[in-house]
Design a protein around this motif. Sequence first.
Motif, PDB file in Angstrom:
ATOM      1  N   LEU A 249       3.304   2.563   4.015  1.00 10.54           N
ATOM      2  CA  LEU A 249       3.838   2.582   2.650  1.00 10.54           C
ATOM      3  C   LEU A 249       5.280   3.070   2.619  1.00 10.54           C
TER       4      LEU A 249
ATOM      5  N   ASP B  70       4.313  -6.618   3.153  1.00  9.90           N
ATOM      6  CA  ASP B  70       3.076  -5.917   2.830  1.00  9.90           C
ATOM      7  C   ASP B  70       1.972  -6.275   3.813  1.00  9.90           C
TER       8      ASP B  70
ATOM      9  N   GLN C  59      -1.858  -3.882   0.426  1.00 10.48           N
ATOM     10  CA  GLN C  59      -2.376  -4.694  -0.672  1.00 10.48           C
ATOM     11  C   GLN C  59      -3.621  -4.065  -1.291  1.00 10.48           C
TER      12      GLN C  59
ATOM     13  N   HIS D  26      -4.360  -0.890  -1.310  1.00 11.91           N
ATOM     14  CA  HIS D  26      -3.906   0.297  -2.035  1.00 11.91           C
ATOM     15  C   HIS D  26      -3.261  -0.089  -3.366  1.00 11.91           C
ATOM     16  N   ARG D  27      -2.441  -1.113  -3.369  1.00 13.63           N
ATOM     17  CA  ARG D  27      -1.768  -1.528  -4.595  1.00 13.63           C
ATOM     18  C   ARG D  27      -2.774  -1.994  -5.643  1.00 13.63           C
TER      19      ARG D  27
ATOM     20  N   ASP E 104      -3.824  -0.189  -9.316  1.00 16.76           N
ATOM     21  CA  ASP E 104      -3.792  -0.913 -10.597  1.00 16.76           C
ATOM     22  C   ASP E 104      -5.176  -1.069 -11.211  1.00 16.76           C
TER      23      ASP E 104
END
Length: 559
Positions: free
Chosen positions: A507, A515, A520, A522-523, A527
């Motif tokens: 990160l 990425d 991905q 984690h993102r 969200d």
Amino acid sequence: MTAADDTVEYSPNGRRRAGRSGGGVFGILAWGVALSCVLPMLAVALAAAFGGTDTIRHLAATVLPGYTLTTLLLVALVAIGTLAVGTGAAWLVTMTRFPGVRFLEIALVLPLAFPAYVLAYAYTHVLDHPGIVQATFREVTGWGPRDYWFPEVRSTGGAALMLVLVLYPYVYLLARAAFLQQSAGAFLAARALGKSAWAAFWRVSLPMARPAIASGVLLAVMETIADFGTVSYFGVQTFATGIYTSWFSLADRGGAAQLALCLLSFALTLAVIERATRGRARYHHAGKHHNPMPPARLGKAKAALAMFLCSVPVVLGFVLPVIILALMSLESEQNLLSRRYIAFTTNSVTLATAAAVLTVAAAVCLGFYQRLRPGRGSALAAYLARLGYAVPGGVIAVGLIVPFAAFDNALDAWMRETFGIRTGLLVTGSIWLLVAAYGVRFMAAALGAYEGGQASMHANVDAAARSLGQGPLGMLRRVHLPLLTPSLLTALLIVFVDVMKELPATLIMRPFNFDTLAVQAHRLAADERLEGAAVPSLVIMAVGLLPVILICRQVGRRG
């Protein structure tokens, strides 16, 4: 044979004698690797020292006490949990016999395939307020959201539970090996003196296995302080999340370095304790001539209880997460074969492959240098290289970015002033600096796998190669590497999987718009798109199964 090669002397029993054995190039390479592994730690210390006292005073007055208490509480909970689960399971499958014990002694290793943050995504999906468990409970009882109490999964206790479920195999594997090596004499003597099986375990077997168990617990604790994905997702404020927040959200490089130094000090203290504990472990092994302890066959009630206790960590740590993630992925709109996911997978595999090859190559240089020149110098180089395993990925990232960013900025200023050319950031933000961070982080794993194979090679193999005119390079290329191919493949596989799962360093250090599957996942989880996060999480888990399968094969052979 050239003068540069020197000669190797052996005692009559075939053991290598300390002395000169050539390999000056390998010495340079080995010390280069060792110093490279120490560089991030020195850089963190210097950056923290030049960060000024204002930053550390502000941190001490605001977030530092909270970070310290939360980190210590998390460490204590994980230590107690892994100790209880790992040691208890190891004793039951090693020293007792009940239905399914052969399957469970292997299945208990399976949770190692999961990163803790993947378990966090899965259990949040089913245990959080909108999840199926609470929704079903409200539907059955007719209660509203404020009419009942339910444990909060997004908490320090929840993070500790996720970490215990994936880290207890460290304790289980080492404790099981220690129990297998114990002699029956002391345990049976305690029973003959009127002690119950539980008392004999507590007062005889457990103290004899204490160094191995302590090593496993300390490994779990080091992984705990390095964890970022789980605590970040659950909103638990630890040093790991504080470093990331200071670096990105607050743009406070000095504060991030000083927090990293605090975490580094804690991690290195644990590393010293772990090494001292592991060093004492050899004094508690039973001799080869001692009889192993015979397993006790349990009655129906105790057998059912043992089977239940050993099944719980397997079900919670592997079976349920796989089922939950599979169902989540079916509900998601993520397509693993889409162009974006192919790019994520390609990036992950590229980083993992490059890091695995370079890290294992560096480990070979270190291990072979120890073989050529045994002594304090080579042992020190290997010890320094191993320190990276105790250092969290976020600390390594800060320790590499700080000096290389200063180098890039200085070079750019000089090029503009001298030639009118902007060079920008040549090293910082590059793939190769990220690969270097992986190398520092996982050098210990690669070196351990390589040295394990090298230890099985008798010193006479080197003497025979020398007598046939082979220098150090020829001996490595024509003798060692072919014989150590299984160990090399194991080392490559371990580093490959560890890089696939690594999150904090990726990160912080990844190039722009580069990425990986872990990033991905984690993102999407950040969200609150947990169904989407299940897809890359399943891929990470599937890759993580590869070294676990190797470990399971070893466990099965020892059983």
